[in-house]
Design a protein around this motif. Structure first.
Motif, PDB file in Angstrom:
ATOM      1  N   ALA A 214      27.270  87.535 -36.363  1.00  0.00           N
ATOM      2  CA  ALA A 214      27.934  88.861 -35.820  1.00  0.00           C
ATOM      3  C   ALA A 214      27.391  89.486 -34.907  1.00  0.00           C
ATOM      4  N   ALA A 217      27.240  87.956 -31.291  1.00  0.00           N
ATOM      5  CA  ALA A 217      28.309  87.799 -30.807  1.00  0.00           C
ATOM      6  C   ALA A 217      28.959  89.148 -30.266  1.00  0.00           C
ATOM      7  N   GLN A 221      29.304  90.435 -25.798  1.00  0.00           N
ATOM      8  CA  GLN A 221      30.677  91.073 -25.103  1.00  0.00           C
ATOM      9  C   GLN A 221      29.981  91.900 -24.125  1.00  0.00           C
ATOM     10  N   LEU A 268      31.302  93.939 -34.553  1.00  0.00           N
ATOM     11  CA  LEU A 268      31.750  92.718 -33.673  1.00  0.00           C
ATOM     12  C   LEU A 268      33.220  92.904 -33.021  1.00  0.00           C
ATOM     13  N   LEU A 272      34.398  93.120 -29.259  1.00  0.00           N
ATOM     14  CA  LEU A 272      35.612  92.167 -29.000  1.00  0.00           C
ATOM     15  C   LEU A 272      36.622  92.870 -28.183  1.00  0.00           C
ATOM     16  N   ARG A 277      34.673  94.508 -19.267  1.00  0.00           N
ATOM     17  CA  ARG A 277      34.845  93.237 -18.677  1.00  0.00           C
ATOM     18  C   ARG A 277      35.182  92.276 -19.723  1.00  0.00           C
ATOM     19  N   ARG A 278      34.607  92.030 -20.661  1.00  0.00           N
ATOM     20  CA  ARG A 278      34.647  90.896 -21.830  1.00  0.00           C
ATOM     21  C   ARG A 278      35.766  91.221 -22.682  1.00  0.00           C
ATOM     22  N   GLY A 279      35.831  92.596 -22.913  1.00  0.00           N
ATOM     23  CA  GLY A 279      36.745  93.142 -23.976  1.00  0.00           C
ATOM     24  C   GLY A 279      38.104  92.514 -23.746  1.00  0.00           C
ATOM     25  N   LEU A 280      38.916  92.268 -24.921  1.00  0.00           N
ATOM     26  CA  LEU A 280      40.041  91.887 -24.861  1.00  0.00           C
ATOM     27  C   LEU A 280      41.188  92.947 -24.199  1.00  0.00           C
ATOM     28  N   ALA A 283      40.641  92.854 -20.633  1.00  0.00           N
ATOM     29  CA  ALA A 283      41.249  91.911 -19.822  1.00  0.00           C
ATOM     30  C   ALA A 283      42.784  92.176 -19.738  1.00  0.00           C
TER      31      ALA A 283
ATOM     32  N   ARG B  84      36.205  84.017 -26.381  1.00  0.00           N
ATOM     33  CA  ARG B  84      34.884  85.240 -26.530  1.00  0.00           C
ATOM     34  C   ARG B  84      33.919  84.542 -27.427  1.00  0.00           C
ATOM     35  N   VAL B  85      34.260  83.663 -28.370  1.00  0.00           N
ATOM     36  CA  VAL B  85      33.463  83.269 -29.331  1.00  0.00           C
ATOM     37  C   VAL B  85      33.667  81.892 -29.566  1.00  0.00           C
ATOM     38  N   ALA B  89      31.047  80.102 -34.433  1.00  0.00           N
ATOM     39  CA  ALA B  89      30.597  81.280 -34.675  1.00  0.00           C
ATOM     40  C   ALA B  89      31.748  82.197 -35.272  1.00  0.00           C
ATOM     41  N   GLY B  92      31.805  81.325 -39.080  1.00  0.00           N
ATOM     42  CA  GLY B  92      30.652  82.125 -39.435  1.00  0.00           C
ATOM     43  C   GLY B  92      30.818  83.487 -39.583  1.00  0.00           C
ATOM     44  N   VAL B  93      31.652  84.274 -38.705  1.00  0.00           N
ATOM     45  CA  VAL B  93      31.968  85.458 -39.070  1.00  0.00           C
ATOM     46  C   VAL B  93      33.048  85.856 -39.887  1.00  0.00           C
TER      47      VAL B  93
END
Lengths: 304, 360
Positions: A214, A217, A221, A268, A272, A277-280, A283, B84-85, B89, B92-93
């Protein structure tokens, strides 16, 4: 629960420190396992640690955490090697290799655990706390042991940062440069064992996977840079550990390990969705804006 | 007492049968770890059902667990599809999160009831004969009835959709274009897996069910390349390990489910080492034999070049080998009937001459 409590309450301080150490180590080492797509290897070797904990108890007759953790570390390491061996010699895929080793070792561990329980040894009570961890029983000595292991793990990462980086992103190139990629890979896997050993007392065998995944990951982001990723991941891990320990201390019967996992999962989720930038969400806005620009351009009959 | 023994072994065997019927397809689809995830994630479903129905009723628990199982699979897919994952993973989350929620619920609200955490992790199959229900006027052990029903259900699913499962497992794309709805099959499989997991929960617990689902198919996969044979071998192995594990557990006085999982693990290790299809020992012996054969053929070529029967010393000089290597190669070639002694030297037999590919 407030800051003065954290500084004065002996138990809480140890729990928070232990959880922080787990968070930092799990975060940093987990980042490598995630990038190498070995996320669930941590789960398998955490389960594989159980028979080692029991065997160490059977052999030494002592419940000293150091012996139990060494035993657990050794059998976790053997479990990891077993997974890699099955992958090398058979045509089984990774998931099946992980599943068999995980459940086979764990079954053996449960067998030993009941064997110890059946022997009526009063000293054994508490051995099964390694399943879920029992943060409340952590004493200053345990924290010292954890600190030594964390220093060992993080020190190795700092020392071999360049090598690990190359191995993670381009193992073939690393090999042509003459790096011992096989041994470096085994070393990285062994570091995951160190993280698991630190986590056994705090979150236990069953929940350890999340502490390796977690924070990593979540950190992924926020940045594309490995150095920053490691720092962030370690930071997120430590934050989850301390925050989880504090929250679980506010109420009786609130188990520490699961609360830490909840906090880490929360971090996490936020990352996410909201990371730039990488956040949903980010996007989604970007794609909506692109759509609008395109439509306007079409209406006006020009190239966007 | 014998009846109780039989009930326990039978329950374990039914867990193995129900599990590995589905496990075969999980292993082939590379989704084995989903069973690990589901087995942990059903816990909050069981707790929720316990809370809503006010007791350990079976049907609400099954439904709660199935809902959580599907939620697990769905969340993993959602996370993976977000890009993104990675899938491992994501697994596992998701499962530690759901399992944590379950553990927290248990420790907050159900501290002293039936749902204690040891039972969650490794179950207690020894109680199987004790919990009975009335069925048509007779007392029947509940877990036996439950696992029997689940095994039958899974068997029907596999028998009914064998063709579709086979196709969608080995070629999901083709199955989709032919209109076989691989997604529906996938979710059907996962629903049955959730049912089986929660059904086995009180006898073998959350982690050990993975052993019953994954290890027999994984071992069988090493022994055959045919799907039907793999299914048969898995069932055989699961039932055999249940009986053997129970015997060992009685003898050593340990956890029955744990011992069965241990036996399964040992059987898997044996398959890895000795399987004729790519086991470690057969592979290594084949490599040794190939090397021997290759060396002996080199020797034949060298022999061919002499116009008298050369001694081992002559051969060693010609090939630039040490004496031991020449002797080993000669012994192998003699054993194969490729060369024969002639005075103090060696000469090719007719077979050996054909092998060198040139007329003598």
């Amino acid at each position: 629960m407030n800051l003065p409590d954290l500084l004065t309450d002996y138990t809480l301080r140890n729990v928070a420190l232990g959880s922080a150490l787990l968070g930092v180590t799990g975060g940093v080492i987990g980042a490598f396992t995630m990038l190498r797509r070995q996320s669930l290897l941590g789960d398998a070797l955490a389960h594989a640690a159980l028979p080692g904990v029991c065997l160490a108890f059977l052999l030494t007759g002592s419940k000293a955490p150091l012996w139990l953790l060494l035993g657990g570390g050794l059998s976790g390491w053997l479990g990891a090697l077993a997974v890699l061996g099955v992958l090398k010699y058979t045509r089984l895929s990774e998931d099946a290799a992980l599943g068999t080793v995980l459940s086979g070792f764990f079954g053996f561990g449960i067998t030993l655990l009941t064997l110890i329980a059946g022997s009526g040894d009063a000293n054994q009570a508490g051995l099964d706390k390694f399943l879920f961890g029992q943060a409340a029983t952590i004493v200053a000595g345990d924290v010292a042991v954890m600190a030594v292991m964390a220093a060992l793990g993080l020190g190795l990462v700092a020392l071999l940062f360049k090598e690990f980086k190359l191995l993670t992103f381009d193992p073939t190139y690393a090999h042509t440069l003459g790096f011992p990629t096989g041994r470096l890979g085994t070393l990285l896997t062994s570091l995951a064992v160190v993280a698991v050993m630190i986590g056994l007392q705090t979150v236990g065998v069953v929940l350890m996977a999340a502490m390796l995944i977690a924070p990593a990951a979540a950190a992924r982001q926020w940045t594309d840079d490995l150095r920053r990723l490691l720092l962030l991941s370690g930071g997120f891990g430590a934050l989850s550990g301390v925050l989880g320990a504090l929250i679980s201390a506010t109420q009786a019967n609130l188990p520490t390990g699961p609360v830490i996992i909840l906090v880490a999962s929360g971090v996490l989720l936020v990352s996410l969705f909201f990371a730039p930038r990488r956040g949903l969400l980010w996007a989604k806005f970007a794609s909506r804006r692109r759509g609008r620009v395109l439509r306007e351009a079409m209406v006006r009959g020009v190239r966007p | 007492m014998i009846a109780a023994d039989l009930i326990i072994v039978l329950t374990a065997a039914l867990v193995a049968v129900a599990g590995s019927l589905l496990g075969v397809f999980l292993v082939l689809r590379r989704q084995s770890m989903l069973s690990d995830a589901i087995s942990h994630a059903v816990l909050p479903g069981i707790v929720g059902a316990f809370w809503l129905s006010g007791g350990t009723a079976t049907v609400p628990a099954l439904l709660g667990a199935a809902a959580m199982g599907l939620l697990t699979v769905f969340s993993v897919e959602l996370l993976e599809r977000s890009g993104r994952v990675k899938v491992d993973a994501a697994i596992g989350v998701v499962f530690p999160l759901l399992f944590s929620v379950g553990v927290i619920l248990v420790s907050l609200f159900f501290r002293d009831v039936h749902l204690d955490m040891d039972a969650v992790l490794y179950g207690e199959i020894a109680y199987a004969p004790l919990n009975t229900v009335l069925l048509a006027g007779r007392e029947v052990p509940e877990s036996l009835l439950l696992m029997g029903t689940l095994a039958l259900l899974n068997l029907m699913f596999v028998a009914l959709f064998y063709k579709e499962l086979k196709l969608s497992t080995f070629d999901a794309g083709l199955a989709g274009t032919l209109g076989f709805l691989p997604a529906a099959l996938h979710y059907g499989l996962m629903t049955l897996l959730s049912f089986t997991t929660v059904g086995a929960f009180q006898s073998v617990g959350a982690v050990l069910i993975v052993a019953f689902v994954i290890i027999p198919p994984a071992s069988a996969y090493l022994l055959t390349r045919r799907l039907s044979v793999m299914l048969g071998l898995s069932l055989l192995l699961g039932v055999g390990a249940s009986a053997a594990g129970y015997g060992l557990a009685l003898w050593l006085d340990t956890s029955i489910a744990g011992m069965i999982a241990t036996v399964l693990g040992a059987a898997f290790a044996l398959c890895v080492v000795f399987s004729p299809l790519g086991g470690v020992v057969p592979t290594l012996t084949r490599r040794v034999r190939q090397r021997q054969s290759f060396t002996a053929r080199l020797l034949l070529t060298a022999l061919h070049g002499f116009d008298r029967a050369p001694t081992p010393g002559d051969l060693a000089t010609r090939l630039d080998w040490d004496a031991a290597r020449v002797d080993a190669a000669l012994a192998y070639a003699q054993g194969q009937g490729w060369v024969q002694g002639q005075g103090s030297g060696y000469a090719l037999t007719p077979t050996g001459q054909t092998l060198t590919g040139r007329p003598g």
